[in-house]
Design a protein around this motif. Structure first.
Motif: not given
Length: 266
Positions: A17-21, A107-108, A233-235, A246-247
């Motif tokens: 899971m990709t994270m906010k950066d 996507l979430t 790190g969350g959207f 996130h993807l």
């Protein structure tokens, strides 16, 4: 390196899971439908593809509508939704495939991502289960199809539930509360706040219960309990209606051990 959580890297299966950066374009937003500049999102997706070792042209995403619809992804579907929303799988919130080297995405931004795989059958799947998808039972419906129509054994599945909105932050009015209560098995995951007159619901644990009821053994289910609202790190759409996405992704490769490493969010 891409900032993401690697949930699985075992044999031919990789998932994360990709994270906010903040260091990346649009803070590593992966949502073409929720962005300022699509080229920034495509840059992020290309970096993810490089990390995973699978070309972006072999990613597949659905046009998510909080439905209970699922789609079997074939080889000819590769690339749909990867570089534009126009050719994404329409009106679909769950994808599954038996094809190798196809990356399925969910996507979430608070909703529950569900990544599942069945090594015996060579199957992987990605589900987008917001509260509407949960009360419509998208995950049980997909599993019922896979077990009853395609003959797969629920004991062979493994599942990772990704980061999502926590019960503390998922505050709802009576209408949503009634939808969860009508399921008949979510009562343990509903808490009433007498001071605010609101209900708080644990969507992740409700989805976990759906998986257990479908016959998935408890030891084969894992949950990332990070809250997308509270985690740096969350959207979170609850926090910011202009939030990125996130993807959560999963792939079965032909070569064991491939798939990205990534770095944890800071």
């Amino acid at each position: 390196m891409m900032t993401m959580r690697m949930y699985v890297k075992e044999g031919n299966i990789a998932a994360g899971m990709t994270m906010k950066d903040a260091r990346r374009p649009e803070e590593n937003n992966m949502g073409l439908h929720a962005c300022l500049n699509p080229q920034d999102v495509l840059q992020n997706r290309r970096e993810l593809a490089k990390e995973i070792g699978v070309p972006l042209g072999r990613f597949v995403c659905g046009r998510q509508t909080h439905s209970a619809n699922f789609h079997r992804v074939a080889e000819e579907d590769r690339g749909r939704g990867a570089e534009t929303t126009e050719d994404a799988i329409p009106d679909t919130d769950a994808l599954y495939t038996y094809e190798p080297n196809i990356v399925l995405g969910s996507l979430t931004a608070d909703c529950v991502p569900v990544l599942l795989w069945n090594e015996a059958a060579g199957l992987v799947g990605a589900v987008h289960s917001g509260w509407q998808g949960t009360v419509k039972e998208i995950t049980p419906k997909l599993l019922r199809h896979l077990t009853e129509e395609e003959g797969l054994d629920p004991l062979d599945f493994r599942v990772r539930i990704g980061a999502a909105l926590s019960q503390e932050k998922f505050e709802v009015d009576r209408d949503v509360y009634e939808r969860f209560r009508s399921l008949g098995y979510a009562d343990d995951f509903i808490r009433f706040n007498g001071q605010t007159g609101k209900w708080h619901i644990d969507n992740q644990k409700t989805v976990e219960t759906q998986l257990l009821m479908a016959g998935i053994p408890p030891g084969r289910i894992a949950i990332d309990r990070s809250c997308t609202y509270k985690s740096p790190g969350g959207f979170s759409y609850r926090e910011d209606k202009k939030a990125g996405r996130h993807l959560s992704w999963i792939v079965r490769t032909e070569t064991p051990g491939t798939g990205g490493h990534g770095t944890e969010e800071r």
